[in-house]
Design a protein around this motif. Structure first.
Motif, short mmCIF file in Angstrom:
data_model
loop_
_atom_site.label_atom_id
_atom_site.label_comp_id
_atom_site.label_asym_id
_atom_site.label_seq_id
_atom_site.Cartn_x
_atom_site.Cartn_y
_atom_site.Cartn_z
N GLU A 58 0.76 -1.35 0.17
CA GLU A 58 0.41 0.09 -0.17
C GLU A 58 1.33 1.28 -0.28
N ALA A 59 -0.10 2.44 -1.16
CA ALA A 59 1.10 3.82 -0.35
C ALA A 59 -0.25 3.90 0.23
N TYR A 60 0.75 5.19 1.14
CA TYR A 60 -0.28 5.95 1.88
C TYR A 60 0.28 7.58 2.04
N HIS A 61 -0.94 8.75 1.46
CA HIS A 61 -0.47 10.10 1.92
C HIS A 61 -1.41 9.81 3.11
N ALA A 62 -0.79 11.08 3.74
CA ALA A 62 -1.74 11.80 4.74
C ALA A 62 -1.49 12.95 5.62
N HIS A 63 -1.82 13.95 5.70
CA HIS A 63 -1.66 15.18 6.48
C HIS A 63 -2.31 14.91 8.16
N LEU A 64 -1.60 14.82 9.03
CA LEU A 64 -2.27 14.56 10.15
C LEU A 64 -2.11 16.15 11.19
N HIS A 112 -0.23 0.57 17.78
CA HIS A 112 -0.06 -0.26 16.38
C HIS A 112 0.47 -0.99 16.04
N ALA A 113 -0.03 -2.01 15.30
CA ALA A 113 1.70 -3.26 14.06
C ALA A 113 1.24 -3.23 13.13
N HIS A 114 1.83 -3.25 12.23
CA HIS A 114 1.75 -3.86 10.59
C HIS A 114 2.20 -5.05 10.11
N ASP A 115 1.48 -5.85 9.48
CA ASP A 115 2.12 -6.82 9.02
C ASP A 115 2.71 -7.11 7.61
N SER A 116 3.72 -5.82 7.38
CA SER A 116 4.40 -5.55 6.14
C SER A 116 6.01 -4.32 7.08
N TRP A 117 6.70 -4.42 6.52
CA TRP A 117 7.61 -2.60 6.82
C TRP A 117 6.66 -1.91 5.86
N THR A 118 6.62 -0.59 7.30
CA THR A 118 6.50 0.38 6.90
C THR A 118 7.69 1.49 6.92
N LEU A 119 7.75 2.44 5.60
CA LEU A 119 8.82 3.12 5.17
C LEU A 119 8.34 4.46 4.70
N HIS A 173 5.10 -6.13 12.74
CA HIS A 173 4.79 -6.59 13.94
C HIS A 173 4.91 -6.31 15.10
N VAL A 174 5.61 -4.89 15.56
CA VAL A 174 6.34 -4.45 16.28
C VAL A 174 5.65 -3.56 16.29
N PRO A 175 4.98 -2.85 17.45
CA PRO A 175 4.05 -2.00 17.77
C PRO A 175 4.43 -0.57 17.65
N HIS A 176 4.21 0.54 17.56
CA HIS A 176 4.16 2.07 17.58
C HIS A 176 3.72 2.83 17.83
N ASN A 177 3.40 3.65 17.75
CA ASN A 177 2.98 4.88 17.60
C ASN A 177 2.66 6.09 16.79
N LEU A 232 6.49 -2.22 2.49
CA LEU A 232 6.27 -3.25 1.93
C LEU A 232 6.07 -4.38 2.55
N ASP A 233 5.77 -5.26 1.61
CA ASP A 233 5.46 -7.06 1.69
C ASP A 233 6.99 -7.35 3.11
N PRO A 234 6.77 -8.32 3.70
CA PRO A 234 7.66 -8.54 4.14
C PRO A 234 8.47 -9.53 4.34
N GLY A 235 8.35 -10.07 2.99
CA GLY A 235 9.74 -10.76 2.20
C GLY A 235 10.21 -9.94 1.32
N GLN A 236 10.03 -8.50 1.51
CA GLN A 236 11.34 -7.66 1.00
C GLN A 236 12.31 -8.38 1.81
N PHE A 237 12.21 -7.63 2.92
CA PHE A 237 13.44 -7.99 3.80
C PHE A 237 13.27 -9.60 4.83
N GLY A 238 14.38 -10.39 5.05
CA GLY A 238 14.10 -11.06 5.70
C GLY A 238 13.96 -10.36 7.43
N GLU A 239 13.58 -11.72 8.58
CA GLU A 239 13.34 -11.59 9.71
C GLU A 239 14.78 -11.24 10.64
N ASP A 240 15.88 -11.37 9.45
CA ASP A 240 16.76 -11.17 11.26
C ASP A 240 17.07 -10.29 10.68
N LEU A 241 15.98 -9.02 9.94
CA LEU A 241 17.31 -7.75 9.98
C LEU A 241 16.05 -7.27 11.24
#
Length: 252
Positions: free
Chosen positions: A6-12, A20-27, A57-61, A77-86
């Motif tokens: 997903e691509a997400y643009h926001a003005h807060l 909260h946590a996501h099942d993907s990498w957040t860039l 899977h690591v909670p953040h606010n 980003l898809d979880p498969g882009q980077f290994g769990e070791d990272l």
């Protein structure tokens, strides 16, 4: 596009994201303002000049700390882009000071807005992920290994496995051979958020994906584990800062 969930643009301006946590990498890129956030019991800041990479899977606010609020662009980003070791390396140091990487991510966002330019977007994504892997791999600090035997980690895995149908605390405690109160304390101490809030955040994350795929809010609510659309709406507004209906329309 393959590799990007997903691509997400926001003005807060006033909205603050709860844990909260996501099942993907957040860039994350910050285009205007500054955001303060907690990740794995440590406080961090995201600035316009920095790239932020948060692991799955690591909670953040997240709380805007400037009067004008916060303008941000995010690639999940898809979880498969980077290994769990990272994951541990990203938790240790989620911010990256790299002007070239910053410019490439902005170019990637721009290419995603142009229909028909899939090859350009794929090429730019490849360069971005390659440079991110290089940054993670060059960090000499030894990350604390993920101990899957820890009750907190095992509970997180159970919550992810039973994301939609849910699991009672008593059943989880029985499966993990520990007292329910100890399980709640261990989870909250490890991840900085109680189990129920983690589960709700993951369900909101699933609901937003279903909404972007075109599913009606009333169906997305039950498909993501909520009782009904009203139940989803309360939590969606608290986490995302807008209603499911408005969010779905923004993806059209």
């Amino acid at each position: 596009m393959p590799g990007i969930v997903e691509a997400y643009h926001a003005h807060l301006v006033e909205h603050a994201y709860p844990m909260h946590a996501h099942d993907s990498w957040t860039l994350l890129l910050v285009d205007d303002g500054t955001v303060r956030y907690d990740l794995h019991r440590h406080e961090h800041g995201a600035l316009r000049s920095l790239v932020t990479l948060l692991p799955p899977h690591v909670p953040h606010n997240g709380t805007p700390v400037t009067p004008q609020g916060l303008r941000k662009r995010v690639l999940y980003l898809d979880p498969g882009q980077f290994g769990e070791d990272l994951v541990g390396l990203a938790v240790d140091a989620p911010t990256i000071d790299d002007p070239l990487l910053l410019r490439r991510i902005r170019q990637l966002h721009d290419s995603l807005l142009l229909p028909g330019d899939t090859l350009e977007a794929e090429s730019r994504l490849t360069l971005v992920t390659e440079r991110l892997r290089r940054h993670l791999g060059e960090r000499t600090r030894t990350a604390e290994p993920i101990d899957h035997a820890k009750p907190a980690v095992r509970l997180r895995e159970l919550l992810d496995e039973h994301l939609v149908e849910g699991i009672t605390l008593r059943r989880a405690a029985n499966l993990l051979h520990t007292h329910p109160a100890h399980l709640v304390r261990a989870f909250s101490g490890e991840f900085g958020t109680p189990p129920h809030q983690y589960l709700t955040g993951r369900r909101v994350d699933l609901a937003r994906r279903l909404l972007l795929d075109g599913m009606a809010p009333r169906f997305a609510a039950t498909a993501a584990g909520f009782y009904d659309q009203s139940h989803l709406g309360r939590h969606f507004k608290r986490v995302i800062g807008t209603s499911p209906v408005r969010f779905a329309r923004s993806g059209e």
